[in-house]
Write an enzyme that holds these catalytic residues in place. Structure first.
Site, PDB file in Angstrom:
ATOM      1  N   ARG A   1      -6.131  11.174   5.848  1.00  0.00           N
ATOM      2  CA  ARG A   1      -6.058   9.858   6.462  1.00  0.00           C
ATOM      3  C   ARG A   1      -4.637   9.514   6.895  1.00  0.00           C
ATOM      4  O   ARG A   1      -4.440   8.838   7.915  1.00  0.00           O
ATOM      5  CB  ARG A   1      -6.619   8.794   5.530  1.00  0.00           C
ATOM      6  CG  ARG A   1      -5.992   8.719   4.130  1.00  0.00           C
ATOM      7  CD  ARG A   1      -6.905   7.941   3.208  1.00  0.00           C
ATOM      8  NE  ARG A   1      -6.374   7.692   1.876  1.00  0.00           N
ATOM      9  CZ  ARG A   1      -6.476   8.523   0.851  1.00  0.00           C
ATOM     10  NH1 ARG A   1      -7.068   9.701   1.024  1.00  0.00           N
ATOM     11  NH2 ARG A   1      -6.010   8.187  -0.343  1.00  0.00           N
TER      12      ARG A   1
ATOM     13  N   HIS B   1       0.617   5.623   1.681  1.00  0.00           N
ATOM     14  CA  HIS B   1      -0.531   4.936   1.103  1.00  0.00           C
ATOM     15  C   HIS B   1      -0.073   3.654   0.418  1.00  0.00           C
ATOM     16  O   HIS B   1       1.129   3.444   0.210  1.00  0.00           O
ATOM     17  CB  HIS B   1      -1.224   5.861   0.114  1.00  0.00           C
ATOM     18  CG  HIS B   1      -1.630   7.160   0.727  1.00  0.00           C
ATOM     19  ND1 HIS B   1      -2.900   7.414   1.205  1.00  0.00           N
ATOM     20  CD2 HIS B   1      -0.899   8.293   0.983  1.00  0.00           C
ATOM     21  CE1 HIS B   1      -2.946   8.638   1.709  1.00  0.00           C
ATOM     22  NE2 HIS B   1      -1.749   9.187   1.588  1.00  0.00           N
TER      23      HIS B   1
ATOM     24  N   HIS C   1      -1.545   4.198   6.205  1.00  0.00           N
ATOM     25  CA  HIS C   1      -2.571   4.800   7.058  1.00  0.00           C
ATOM     26  C   HIS C   1      -3.651   3.788   7.443  1.00  0.00           C
ATOM     27  O   HIS C   1      -3.859   2.768   6.770  1.00  0.00           O
ATOM     28  CB  HIS C   1      -3.220   5.977   6.340  1.00  0.00           C
ATOM     29  CG  HIS C   1      -3.946   5.561   5.090  1.00  0.00           C
ATOM     30  ND1 HIS C   1      -5.212   5.020   5.100  1.00  0.00           N
ATOM     31  CD2 HIS C   1      -3.568   5.600   3.788  1.00  0.00           C
ATOM     32  CE1 HIS C   1      -5.583   4.743   3.866  1.00  0.00           C
ATOM     33  NE2 HIS C   1      -4.606   5.081   3.051  1.00  0.00           N
TER      34      HIS C   1
ATOM     35  N   GLU D   1      -1.156   9.249  -2.355  1.00  0.00           N
ATOM     36  CA  GLU D   1      -1.628   8.102  -3.130  1.00  0.00           C
ATOM     37  C   GLU D   1      -1.632   8.447  -4.614  1.00  0.00           C
ATOM     38  O   GLU D   1      -1.591   9.630  -4.997  1.00  0.00           O
ATOM     39  CB  GLU D   1      -3.034   7.722  -2.646  1.00  0.00           C
ATOM     40  CG  GLU D   1      -3.668   6.503  -3.316  1.00  0.00           C
ATOM     41  CD  GLU D   1      -2.836   5.240  -3.222  1.00  0.00           C
ATOM     42  OE1 GLU D   1      -1.798   5.177  -3.937  1.00  0.00           O
ATOM     43  OE2 GLU D   1      -3.220   4.310  -2.489  1.00  0.00           O
TER      44      GLU D   1
END
Length: 250
Positions: free
Chosen positions: A63, A184, A12, A89
């Site tokens: 995100r 992520h 991202h 993440e």
């Protein structure tokens, strides 16, 4: 051609906490203006390469979702990206939300490297109140009960990513799909660990830059034709990865 799929990995764009130099983990900040530009640029690179994703997966964090949505719009894809909690993440435990530079000063580079970069290093757990807030976050509503723990090693992230690979990604690649995965730093490192069969030292040295599409073309067994894949803009990706490394890594 059926049996020869393409996997595009995309970290991202910059988030508000990335910009502040803080451990984000499972917190859910928005993209910055620069982060949205990162997503624009990544989508343009994918389009210029003639890649047309037939499936897009994103984590459940804003995100990544916003990055995926921007990419889908620019690429003219009307099918909404599918959300996969396995791409989230890692949970950085009690480091979550804290300033990376301050923690480096407090604990020293060896301890921080162990927590951040190694396969088995596990940050200190967050307290129960913080964990409860995290579990009640709308971004984690679809995550199976008990999955979000008080801290998480990269090895544990690799376990959930491995399940997602076998259940979702590999079957699509075997059917010849082009799949875009927006994730992520750590969930994508875990996926590279699986794809490339990385050793622990290689994994510790792997930095995934934001906004730089990494392309894996696969064979009839969904194995990469080129170990490590290929960045669509190798020079920009190298510079961006060097910045990640200089900041201590993901």
């Amino acid at each position: 051609m059926p049996g020869s799929g393409t996997l595009v990995l995309l970290r991202h764009g910059e988030s508000a906490l990335n910009a502040e130099g803080r451990f984000t983990g499972l917190l859910d900040p928005p993209l910055t203006c620069r982060g949205r530009d990162d997503a624009d640029g990544a989508a343009a690179l994918i389009a210029e390469a003639g890649l047309a994703p037939t499936r897009i997966f994103t984590s459940t964090l804003r995100r990544a979702i916003d990055t995926a949505d921007i990419a889908a719009r620019i690429l003219g894809i009307t099918r909404a990206p599918a959300r996969a909690w396995q791409l989230n993440e890692r949970n950085y435990g009690s480091l979550t939300g804290r300033c990376k530079a301050e923690l480096l000063s407090e604990f020293g580079p060896e301890v921080m490297h162990f927590w951040r970069r190694t396969l088995y290093g596990t940050p200190p757990p967050m307290d129960w109140e913080a964990l409860g807030r995290l579990r009640r976050s709308p971004a984690l509503a679809a995550v199976p009960a008990g999955t979000v723990q008080a801290t998480e090693s990269l090895c544990r992230v690799a376990g959930r990513v491995r399940d997602f690979w076998h259940e979702s990604l590999r079957p699509l690649l075997l059917q010849g799909h082009t799949v875009l995965c927006v994730g992520h730093g750590n969930s994508l490192r875990a996926l590279c660990l699986l794809l490339d069969g990385l050793g622990e030292a290689e994994l510790e040295g792997l930095n995934i830059p934001t906004g730089q599409p990494l392309v894996y073309r696969t064979d009839g067994n969904a194995r990469p034709l080129i170990r490590g894949g290929r960045y669509l803009d190798p020079q920009a990706a190298r510079r961006a990865a060097e910045k990640v490394a200089a900041a201590g890594g993901t």
